[in-house]
Design a protein around this motif. Structure first.
Motif, PDB file in Angstrom:
ATOM      1  N   ALA A 174      -2.454  -2.358  -1.965  1.00 30.42           N
ATOM      2  CA  ALA A 174      -2.854  -2.096  -0.574  1.00 30.42           C
ATOM      3  C   ALA A 174      -1.590  -1.903   0.248  1.00 30.42           C
ATOM      4  O   ALA A 174      -1.104  -2.825   0.891  1.00 30.42           O
ATOM      5  CB  ALA A 174      -3.700  -3.248  -0.036  1.00 30.42           C
ATOM      6  N   HIS A 205      -4.105   4.661   6.043  1.00 31.47           N
ATOM      7  CA  HIS A 205      -4.154   5.978   6.665  1.00 31.47           C
ATOM      8  C   HIS A 205      -2.767   6.386   7.152  1.00 31.47           C
ATOM      9  O   HIS A 205      -2.017   5.566   7.691  1.00 31.47           O
ATOM     10  CB  HIS A 205      -5.139   5.956   7.840  1.00 31.47           C
ATOM     11  CG  HIS A 205      -5.629   7.305   8.250  1.00 31.47           C
ATOM     12  ND1 HIS A 205      -4.842   8.194   8.945  1.00 31.47           N
ATOM     13  CD2 HIS A 205      -6.812   7.932   8.050  1.00 31.47           C
ATOM     14  CE1 HIS A 205      -5.525   9.298   9.176  1.00 31.47           C
ATOM     15  NE2 HIS A 205      -6.722   9.173   8.638  1.00 31.47           N
ATOM     16  N   GLU A 245      -2.475   5.884  11.115  1.00 32.99           N
ATOM     17  CA  GLU A 245      -3.271   4.693  11.454  1.00 32.99           C
ATOM     18  C   GLU A 245      -3.280   4.426  12.949  1.00 32.99           C
ATOM     19  O   GLU A 245      -4.250   3.896  13.502  1.00 32.99           O
ATOM     20  CB  GLU A 245      -2.765   3.470  10.683  1.00 32.99           C
ATOM     21  CG  GLU A 245      -1.556   2.745  11.256  1.00 32.99           C
ATOM     22  CD  GLU A 245      -0.257   3.526  11.177  1.00 32.99           C
ATOM     23  OE1 GLU A 245       0.573   3.374  12.085  1.00 32.99           O
ATOM     24  OE2 GLU A 245      -0.085   4.278  10.208  1.00 32.99           O
ATOM     25  N   LYS A 303      -5.779   6.927  14.548  1.00 32.06           N
ATOM     26  CA  LYS A 303      -7.121   6.512  14.124  1.00 32.06           C
ATOM     27  C   LYS A 303      -7.586   5.298  14.917  1.00 32.06           C
ATOM     28  O   LYS A 303      -8.738   5.235  15.386  1.00 32.06           O
ATOM     29  CB  LYS A 303      -7.111   6.193  12.629  1.00 32.06           C
ATOM     30  CG  LYS A 303      -8.462   5.822  12.030  1.00 32.06           C
ATOM     31  CD  LYS A 303      -8.324   5.660  10.518  1.00 32.06           C
ATOM     32  CE  LYS A 303      -9.679   5.401   9.867  1.00 32.06           C
ATOM     33  NZ  LYS A 303     -10.261   4.114  10.274  1.00 32.06           N
ATOM     34  N   SER A 337     -10.487  -2.448  13.204  1.00 31.28           N
ATOM     35  CA  SER A 337     -10.380  -2.245  11.762  1.00 31.28           C
ATOM     36  C   SER A 337      -8.969  -1.747  11.448  1.00 31.28           C
ATOM     37  O   SER A 337      -8.638  -0.583  11.703  1.00 31.28           O
ATOM     38  CB  SER A 337     -11.428  -1.221  11.299  1.00 31.28           C
ATOM     39  OG  SER A 337     -11.278  -0.922   9.934  1.00 31.28           O
ATOM     40  N   ASP A 393      -2.961  -5.863   9.787  1.00 32.55           N
ATOM     41  CA  ASP A 393      -4.146  -6.704   9.576  1.00 32.55           C
ATOM     42  C   ASP A 393      -3.749  -8.121   9.180  1.00 32.55           C
ATOM     43  O   ASP A 393      -4.313  -9.103   9.689  1.00 32.55           O
ATOM     44  CB  ASP A 393      -5.026  -6.069   8.482  1.00 32.55           C
ATOM     45  CG  ASP A 393      -6.256  -6.906   8.185  1.00 32.55           C
ATOM     46  OD1 ASP A 393      -7.149  -6.985   9.050  1.00 32.55           O
ATOM     47  OD2 ASP A 393      -6.303  -7.502   7.084  1.00 32.55           O
ATOM     48  N   ASN A 445      -6.019  -0.485   6.422  1.00 36.41           N
ATOM     49  CA  ASN A 445      -6.157   0.812   5.768  1.00 36.41           C
ATOM     50  C   ASN A 445      -4.770   1.399   5.557  1.00 36.41           C
ATOM     51  O   ASN A 445      -3.803   0.997   6.194  1.00 36.41           O
ATOM     52  CB  ASN A 445      -7.022   1.763   6.599  1.00 36.41           C
ATOM     53  CG  ASN A 445      -6.405   2.107   7.945  1.00 36.41           C
ATOM     54  OD1 ASN A 445      -5.518   2.945   8.033  1.00 36.41           O
ATOM     55  ND2 ASN A 445      -6.880   1.441   9.006  1.00 36.41           N
ATOM     56  N   GLY A 481      -1.047  -0.294   8.121  1.00 37.09           N
ATOM     57  CA  GLY A 481      -2.305  -0.890   8.563  1.00 37.09           C
ATOM     58  C   GLY A 481      -2.575  -2.232   7.917  1.00 37.09           C
ATOM     59  O   GLY A 481      -3.070  -3.166   8.564  1.00 37.09           O
ATOM     60  N   TYR A 482      -2.252  -2.362   6.627  1.00 42.32           N
ATOM     61  CA  TYR A 482      -2.476  -3.631   5.929  1.00 42.32           C
ATOM     62  C   TYR A 482      -1.541  -4.720   6.466  1.00 42.32           C
ATOM     63  O   TYR A 482      -1.938  -5.887   6.569  1.00 42.32           O
ATOM     64  CB  TYR A 482      -2.252  -3.442   4.428  1.00 42.32           C
ATOM     65  CG  TYR A 482      -3.278  -2.547   3.783  1.00 42.32           C
ATOM     66  CD1 TYR A 482      -4.584  -2.983   3.562  1.00 42.32           C
ATOM     67  CD2 TYR A 482      -2.943  -1.257   3.393  1.00 42.32           C
ATOM     68  CE1 TYR A 482      -5.524  -2.160   2.968  1.00 42.32           C
ATOM     69  CE2 TYR A 482      -3.879  -0.421   2.787  1.00 42.32           C
ATOM     70  CZ  TYR A 482      -5.169  -0.882   2.581  1.00 42.32           C
ATOM     71  OH  TYR A 482      -6.093  -0.057   2.003  1.00 42.32           O
TER      72      TYR A 482
END
Length: 395
Positions: free
Chosen positions: A107, A221, A224, A227, A216, A115, A219, A111-112
């Motif tokens: 991952a 992406h 990111e 998004k 969210s 998070d 991700n 984005g990860y």
């Protein structure tokens, strides 16, 4: 059949006229006189600054020091050392920042890391979360400006995000710096003067905690930030531009690192146009949501080099069409297209870019756009899908 061909050709030019018209509107609006902005006089909320970092040992200490200098009692900083194989964590700790280390090669991506940091901070949530990339320097007063604006508006807030060419950089890097100014400063400032939202830019972002806690983030992406901005806008929290706050970073000087960086950014942006542009535009129209409609139009403006290539290609095709078939309408539209784009670029350079490029350098930009043609072709035949960090000059 010939009439159908002429209609299709005219429709293609009209489709390109939309992003050029949006760009020109943004540039003209940005040309307005800068209003004096008073220092924040509201309550300064408690802040947590989250710094995602992947192999940033060379610069993380300076970033941490710059952020800590702007923190107040009760504020916090957290560095997420994400899948690092250098001493990023050690350098951040030595500079005085708590560090969360994350190791999960399945991952990968910013984005990860975000998070993981948000989940860690949720154990004792701040009022406002600010995200600063590990290679950025933060202008004095920006943390307070972002925090107070986020508290006042209860919306995401985006600082002015600038990238500069390193000293002695070649023409390609300086043209890239000018294109960055147009994208992140001129266009965002234009919509700001019109009372419209901006895109999130990945760093220099502030969020009221309830917004970011529900977002969210996990991700990989490539875009990111964009998004996330779209998702929040759909939740009635479109981002606000705050040009009084500013974060600055530098382009890598090596061609390979610059190529990797541009590929990630521009493939991510083009992917967002394809997958999110028209649905967001339609949603804005259907719901009569001015903010969503404006964000969709802004998103659908391609990277400046790509827009230049497409406009020149269309002008060439319509010129050939006129010479062969004597149909003038597509050529007239293409002439308006090229004139509008040229005016937008020249006005941007005259007001915001003369310190970066000379006029002679600016006219070399078409060659720079052609140099990027393989990057755009690669989007259709071998698109970059995985987040890959560009190497820094010191590495």
């Amino acid at each position: 059949m010939m009439t159908l061909f002429q209609i299709i050709l005219s429709l293609v030019v009209l489709a390109l006229l939309v992003p050029v018209a949006v760009l020109l509107l943004q540039v003209l609006a940005a040309m307005g006189k800068k209003s004096m902005v008073a220092a924040p006089d509201g309550r300064r909320p408690e802040v947590a600054v989250l710094v995602p970092a992947h192999n940033e040992a060379q610069g993380i200490a300076a970033t941490v020091a710059g952020i800590r200098a702007q923190l107040r009692a009760g504020d916090r900083i957290l560095v997420v050392a994400d899948n690092c194989d250098d001493d990023t964590a050690e350098q951040a700790l030595a500079a005085g920042a708590p560090v969360l280390e994350r190791h999960d090669l399945s991952a990968r991506g910013k984005g990860y890391a975000l998070d993981a940091g948000v989940r860690q901070l949720s154990l004792s949530p701040p009022e406002v979360l600010i995200i600063i990339d590990a290679d950025c320097r933060v202008k004095a007063g920006s943390i307070t400006q972002l925090a107070c604006t986020a508290l006042e508006t209860q919306r995401p807030v985006q600082a002015l995000d600038l990238m500069r060419a390193p000293r002695g950089a070649g023409l390609k890097i300086r043209i890239a710096e000018f294109a960055w100014i147009v994208k992140n400063k001129v266009r965002a400032l234009g919509f700001h003067h019109l009372g419209l939202p901006c895109q999130l830019m990945g760093t220099g972002m502030a969020f009221p905690w309830p917004l970011i806690a529900q977002a969210s983030l996990a991700n990989g992406h490539l875009a990111e930030d964009m998004k996330l901005g779209v998702e929040l806008a759909r939740a009635q929290a479109a981002p606000v531009f705050c040009p009084e706050a500013c974060v600055i970073s530098y382009f890598p000087s090596s061609d390979e690192a610059a190529r990797m960086q541009r590929t990630r950014w521009e493939h991510g942006h083009m992917g967002m146009i394809m997958h999110e542009g028209l649905p967001l535009l339609w949603q804005g129209i259907r719901e009569r949501n001015r903010a969503l409609f404006a964000m969709a139009l802004d998103m659908c403006v391609p990277p400046l080099a790509l827009l230049t290539l497409l406009s020149c290609a269309v002008f060439g095709i319509t010129s050939l069409n006129f010479l062969i078939f004597d149909y003038a309408a597509p050529l007239v539209l293409a002439g308006v297209l090229v004139a509008g784009l040229t005016l937008a670029i020249m006005l941007s350079w005259q007001r915001f870019g003369q310190q970066v490029l000379s006029l002679k350098d600016l006219f070399s930009a078409l060659g720079y756009a052609c140099w990027k043609l393989p990057l755009y072709m690669k989007f259709f035949v071998n698109r970059q899908l995985e987040w890959v960090r560009a190497r820094r000059d010191a590495e």
